[in-house]
Design a protein around this motif. Structure first.
Motif, short mmCIF file in Angstrom:
data_model
loop_
_atom_site.label_atom_id
_atom_site.label_comp_id
_atom_site.label_asym_id
_atom_site.label_seq_id
_atom_site.Cartn_x
_atom_site.Cartn_y
_atom_site.Cartn_z
N ASP A 338 47.66 35.20 65.52
CA ASP A 338 48.54 36.37 65.53
C ASP A 338 49.56 36.32 66.67
O ASP A 338 50.03 37.35 67.12
N TYR A 339 49.89 35.14 67.13
CA TYR A 339 50.93 34.98 68.15
C TYR A 339 52.25 35.54 67.62
O TYR A 339 52.58 35.33 66.45
N PRO A 340 53.05 36.26 68.41
CA PRO A 340 52.88 36.59 69.83
C PRO A 340 52.39 38.02 70.08
O PRO A 340 52.68 38.59 71.13
N HIS A 341 51.68 38.61 69.14
CA HIS A 341 51.27 40.00 69.27
C HIS A 341 50.22 40.20 70.37
O HIS A 341 49.42 39.31 70.65
N ASP A 342 50.22 41.40 70.94
CA ASP A 342 49.25 41.73 71.99
C ASP A 342 47.82 41.62 71.47
O ASP A 342 46.91 41.28 72.23
N GLU A 343 47.63 41.93 70.19
CA GLU A 343 46.27 41.87 69.64
C GLU A 343 45.87 40.44 69.26
O GLU A 343 44.75 40.20 68.80
#
Length: 423
Positions: A338-343
């Protein structure tokens, strides 16, 4: 090789807003300039110093390699022209909005083709379409595939009350047909298809509870709608929606399918053998009415469709989901960072793999971490193996159980506890 070839089946990218302008048709430039001059981006992460991870190719390659990842499936993330927010979460456009919104998505697809070409063999870009004009969507699918986008298409959500037909409608058959013909995966990403709920605290909580359910609906719409009977080569990928829900939902779908088809078959048998025989052999019931024509329309049962046609982009698969891998299908599961999401798991993807897969047979880990994604999206696995020989996590490293969560980790992959969700 003593390293795993890791392909993230769930990453996100997009251009900075003004950088989409060269990819728009010139007739939209004036309107775009006026719109962009007043647009205020609602997303903090797209305004931060790290926002360029969405479009800075060199930085992205560096960070993914440092994280042990050598290739990625690229979903959208930034705001395309004429959209109020990220297209993944947007409602279907009205007739008045359609022309500009469609131009904006086509601009993204053109940008994405160049972005993928900057890292040959390492990015499978997912093209965006709209469902308002099926013929236009079919043309864009062909054009995007010819342009080198190998990630398939992003199937837009159809929330209740939409101005376009539900996903079970045969109106979309030309889309399923061209995807099957070109071996283009149909991806349905978590977060789409939810209806607008408002911004109250309760609304935000309800969204978090319901959003994956609304995304799952694509599965039973296409199954019961017969899309896979009419197009047996069609591939559906459900991404960033969890994976532990799948066995239970398939059991439920099989249950309804069996009951409805059985009731309809009995009713049909009774009506065809006369009133007297019908009293014992076939009785018209509410279930028989709901099941009328279902067997002919959909063909195989839901579990069979899942086995033959469906896959899951199991972003940051969690430990409580892993024991269900055989029921989900070891050949179905594709891990994602899930890059670049915080999760997402970056920069702790090695630890994310360890917390889920430590202690599993090497061949199982290899399949879920990269082999399945290579097959579904057409990556050149020998080429990626050569990159993984330098950047991939070692087999020994992933086999070591994770005893301590990294202090800076923000992904739900590392959240304590956890149980299999209802959906």
């Amino acid at each position: 090789m003593d390293r795993y070839t890791v392909i993230s089946a769930d990453c996100h990218a997009g251009a900075d807003l003004l950088d989409y302008r060269p990819y728009l048709e010139k007739k939209h430039h004036e309107a775009f300039d006026a719109w962009a001059a007043t647009y205020v981006n609602p997303y903090e992460d797209l305004l931060a110093d790290t926002a360029d991870r969405n479009w800075n190719s060199e930085r992205r390659l560096r960070e993914l390699e440092a994280d042990g990842i050598v290739a990625e499936v690229v979903f959208p993330n930034t705001v395309p022209p004429f959209f109020p927010k990220a297209s993944l979460m947007a409602q279907p456009p009205t007739a008045a909005e359609y022309e500009q919104r469609w131009a904006g998505l086509q601009a993204h697809n053109r940008w994405l083709a160049d972005f993928c070409a900057a890292a040959p063999g390492r990015r499978a870009g997912v093209a965006q379409i709209l469902l308002n004009d099926v013929d236009a969507a079919v043309g864009e699918i062909r054009r995007a595939r010819e342009a080198g986008l190998t990630g398939g298409i992003l199937l837009p959500g159809v929330p209740p009350g939409s101005t376009v037909p539900e996903l079970y409608s045969e109106a979309y058959d030309p889309i399923w047909a061209v995807c099957a013909e070109l071996d283009v995966p149909v991806n349905h990403h978590g977060g789409s298809a939810s209806p607008p709920l408002g911004d109250e605290p309760a609304a935000r909580a309800v969204f978090m509870v319901e959003t994956t359910w609304f995304s799952h609906r694509a599965l039973w719409h296409l199954v019961f709608g017969g899309a896979f009977r009419r197009h047996p080569g069609l591939k559906l990928v459900l991404t960033e929606q969890g994976s532990g829900w799948i066995p239970g939902v398939l059991d439920m779908l099989d249950y309804y399918h069996g009951r409805l088809v059985s009731a309809a078959t009995k009713a049909s048998s009774g009506s065809s053998t006369g009133a007297a025989a019908g009293a014992s052999a076939g009785v018209s019931t509410a279930e028989s009415k709901f099941g009328a024509g279902l067997a002919e329309a959909m063909g195989k049962g839901p579990s069979s469709v899942w086995r033959d046609n469906c896959f899951v982009g199991a972003s940051f698969m969690r430990p409580h989901e892993v024991p269900l891998r055989d029921r989900i299908g070891l050949d179905k599961i594709m891990w994602g960072s899930d890059y670049p999401h915080d999760e997402g798991t970056t920069p702790y993807s090695r630890e994310g793999l360890r917390i889920a897969y430590a202690g599993l047979p090497r061949e199982e880990v290899a399949a879920m971490a990269g082999g399945n994604a290579a097959r579904v999206y057409g990556f050149d696995l020998p080429y990626l193996d050569s990159l993984a020989a330098v950047h991939g996590p070692t087999v020994e490293e992933i086999a070591e159980p994770l005893k301590e969560v990294p202090a800076g980790a923000t992904s739900p992959a590392f959240a304590p506890g956890g149980s299999v969700r209802v959906w």
